[in-house]
Design a protein around this motif. Structure first.
Motif, PDB file in Angstrom:
ATOM      1  N   GLY A   1      11.264 104.875  49.532  1.00  0.00           N
ATOM      2  CA  GLY A   1      10.289 104.948  48.470  1.00  0.00           C
ATOM      3  C   GLY A   1       8.934 105.381  49.006  1.00  0.00           C
ATOM      4  O   GLY A   1       8.772 105.652  50.186  1.00  0.00           O
ATOM      5  N   ILE A   2       7.962 105.410  48.125  1.00  0.00           N
ATOM      6  CA  ILE A   2       6.629 105.850  48.526  1.00  0.00           C
ATOM      7  C   ILE A   2       5.984 104.878  49.504  1.00  0.00           C
ATOM      8  O   ILE A   2       5.103 105.255  50.258  1.00  0.00           O
ATOM      9  CB  ILE A   2       5.714 106.067  47.305  1.00  0.00           C
ATOM     10  N   LEU A   3       6.421 103.648  49.490  1.00  0.00           N
ATOM     11  CA  LEU A   3       5.838 102.643  50.383  1.00  0.00           C
ATOM     12  C   LEU A   3       6.495 102.638  51.755  1.00  0.00           C
ATOM     13  O   LEU A   3       6.000 102.022  52.678  1.00  0.00           O
ATOM     14  CB  LEU A   3       5.978 101.241  49.772  1.00  0.00           C
ATOM     15  N   ASP A   4       7.642 103.287  51.879  1.00  0.00           N
ATOM     16  CA  ASP A   4       8.431 103.278  53.114  1.00  0.00           C
ATOM     17  C   ASP A   4       8.796 101.848  53.525  1.00  0.00           C
ATOM     18  O   ASP A   4       8.841 101.514  54.688  1.00  0.00           O
ATOM     19  CB  ASP A   4       7.692 103.997  54.246  1.00  0.00           C
ATOM     20  N   LYS A   5       9.042 101.007  52.534  1.00  0.00           N
ATOM     21  CA  LYS A   5       9.420  99.615  52.802  1.00  0.00           C
ATOM     22  C   LYS A   5      10.889  99.355  52.479  1.00  0.00           C
ATOM     23  O   LYS A   5      11.456  98.378  52.922  1.00  0.00           O
ATOM     24  CB  LYS A   5       8.556  98.673  51.979  1.00  0.00           C
ATOM     25  N   LEU A   6      11.496 100.227  51.667  1.00  0.00           N
ATOM     26  CA  LEU A   6      12.878 100.048  51.225  1.00  0.00           C
ATOM     27  C   LEU A   6      13.657 101.326  51.496  1.00  0.00           C
ATOM     28  O   LEU A   6      13.092 102.415  51.502  1.00  0.00           O
ATOM     29  CB  LEU A   6      12.924  99.765  49.725  1.00  0.00           C
ATOM     30  N   TYR A   7      14.958 101.182  51.709  1.00  0.00           N
ATOM     31  CA  TYR A   7      15.809 102.357  51.817  1.00  0.00           C
ATOM     32  C   TYR A   7      17.198 102.022  51.303  1.00  0.00           C
ATOM     33  O   TYR A   7      17.590 100.864  51.221  1.00  0.00           O
ATOM     34  CB  TYR A   7      15.846 102.911  53.244  1.00  0.00           C
ATOM     35  N   VAL A   8      17.909 103.060  50.929  1.00  0.00           N
ATOM     36  CA  VAL A   8      19.267 102.914  50.407  1.00  0.00           C
ATOM     37  C   VAL A   8      20.247 103.287  51.500  1.00  0.00           C
ATOM     38  O   VAL A   8      20.093 104.300  52.175  1.00  0.00           O
ATOM     39  CB  VAL A   8      19.476 103.812  49.170  1.00  0.00           C
ATOM     40  N   GLU A   9      21.229 102.441  51.661  1.00  0.00           N
ATOM     41  CA  GLU A   9      22.284 102.647  52.641  1.00  0.00           C
ATOM     42  C   GLU A   9      23.598 102.710  51.873  1.00  0.00           C
ATOM     43  O   GLU A   9      23.773 101.981  50.902  1.00  0.00           O
ATOM     44  CB  GLU A   9      22.256 101.441  53.583  1.00  0.00           C
ATOM     45  N   HIS A  10      24.511 103.566  52.282  1.00  0.00           N
ATOM     46  CA  HIS A  10      25.800 103.603  51.583  1.00  0.00           C
ATOM     47  C   HIS A  10      26.935 103.864  52.570  1.00  0.00           C
ATOM     48  O   HIS A  10      26.736 104.396  53.650  1.00  0.00           O
ATOM     49  CB  HIS A  10      25.790 104.651  50.466  1.00  0.00           C
ATOM     50  N   ASN A  11      28.115 103.404  52.152  1.00  0.00           N
ATOM     51  CA  ASN A  11      29.338 103.603  52.927  1.00  0.00           C
ATOM     52  C   ASN A  11      30.501 103.608  51.946  1.00  0.00           C
ATOM     53  O   ASN A  11      30.287 103.694  50.743  1.00  0.00           O
ATOM     54  CB  ASN A  11      29.477 102.526  54.011  1.00  0.00           C
TER      55      ASN A  11
ATOM     56  N   GLY B   1      30.257 101.090  48.973  1.00  0.00           N
ATOM     57  CA  GLY B   1      29.230 101.205  47.945  1.00  0.00           C
ATOM     58  C   GLY B   1      27.857 101.443  48.546  1.00  0.00           C
ATOM     59  O   GLY B   1      27.721 101.834  49.704  1.00  0.00           O
ATOM     60  N   ALA B   2      26.835 101.180  47.743  1.00  0.00           N
ATOM     61  CA  ALA B   2      25.455 101.408  48.168  1.00  0.00           C
ATOM     62  C   ALA B   2      24.673 100.103  48.068  1.00  0.00           C
ATOM     63  O   ALA B   2      24.985  99.244  47.252  1.00  0.00           O
ATOM     64  CB  ALA B   2      24.810 102.472  47.290  1.00  0.00           C
ATOM     65  N   ARG B   3      23.653  99.989  48.914  1.00  0.00           N
ATOM     66  CA  ARG B   3      22.822  98.785  48.878  1.00  0.00           C
ATOM     67  C   ARG B   3      21.393  99.139  49.280  1.00  0.00           C
ATOM     68  O   ARG B   3      21.137 100.127  49.958  1.00  0.00           O
ATOM     69  CB  ARG B   3      23.376  97.717  49.801  1.00  0.00           C
ATOM     70  N   VAL B   4      20.458  98.301  48.837  1.00  0.00           N
ATOM     71  CA  VAL B   4      19.046  98.467  49.181  1.00  0.00           C
ATOM     72  C   VAL B   4      18.738  97.562  50.364  1.00  0.00           C
ATOM     73  O   VAL B   4      19.099  96.388  50.365  1.00  0.00           O
ATOM     74  CB  VAL B   4      18.128  98.094  47.996  1.00  0.00           C
ATOM     75  N   MET B   5      18.072  98.133  51.349  1.00  0.00           N
ATOM     76  CA  MET B   5      17.685  97.378  52.533  1.00  0.00           C
ATOM     77  C   MET B   5      16.161  97.400  52.647  1.00  0.00           C
ATOM     78  O   MET B   5      15.528  98.393  52.295  1.00  0.00           O
ATOM     79  CB  MET B   5      18.308  98.011  53.783  1.00  0.00           C
ATOM     80  N   ALA B   6      15.600  96.316  53.141  1.00  0.00           N
ATOM     81  CA  ALA B   6      14.160  96.247  53.394  1.00  0.00           C
ATOM     82  C   ALA B   6      13.906  96.606  54.850  1.00  0.00           C
ATOM     83  O   ALA B   6      14.638  96.176  55.735  1.00  0.00           O
ATOM     84  CB  ALA B   6      13.631  94.853  53.085  1.00  0.00           C
ATOM     85  N   ARG B   7      12.886  97.397  55.078  1.00  0.00           N
ATOM     86  CA  ARG B   7      12.545  97.785  56.447  1.00  0.00           C
ATOM     87  C   ARG B   7      11.820  96.665  57.187  1.00  0.00           C
ATOM     88  O   ARG B   7      11.813  96.629  58.406  1.00  0.00           O
ATOM     89  CB  ARG B   7      11.669  99.027  56.436  1.00  0.00           C
ATOM     90  N   SER B   8      11.159  95.782  56.458  1.00  0.00           N
ATOM     91  CA  SER B   8      10.423  94.688  57.098  1.00  0.00           C
ATOM     92  C   SER B   8      10.452  93.464  56.202  1.00  0.00           C
ATOM     93  O   SER B   8      10.811  93.545  55.031  1.00  0.00           O
ATOM     94  CB  SER B   8       8.976  95.093  57.382  1.00  0.00           C
TER      95      SER B   8
END
Length: 73
Positions: free
Chosen positions: A3-13, A16-23
């Motif tokens: 996202g614009i904050l660079d705090k969240l990212y989407v991971e998939h395999n 399925g897909a999931r949201v991960m927090a960077r910090s």
């Protein structure tokens, strides 16, 4: 995808897909109501963007790899 904050990212395999927090910290220190509202609104916007990306990735994973093969959808 981030996202614009660079705090969240989407991971998939394949599962399925999931949201991960960077910090662990998602907002800065805020002492004013407007600042708090703005920070949370930005997080909500990022989560909405992550949801859109998750749905896109799940749809891609569901689609047939070869034209003409049946899909589960």
């Amino acid at each position: 995808m981030t996202g614009i904050l660079d705090k969240l990212y989407v991971e998939h395999n394949v599962h399925g897909a999931r949201v991960m927090a960077r910090s662990l910290q998602l907002t800065g220190d805020n002492s004013e109501d407007d600042d708090i509202d703005d920070a949370i609104e930005m997080l909500k916007d990022d989560l909405d963007a992550c949801a859109k990306e998750m749905k896109r990735l799940v749809a891609v994973n569901r689609a047939s790899l070869f034209e003409g093969w049946p899909t589960d959808a």
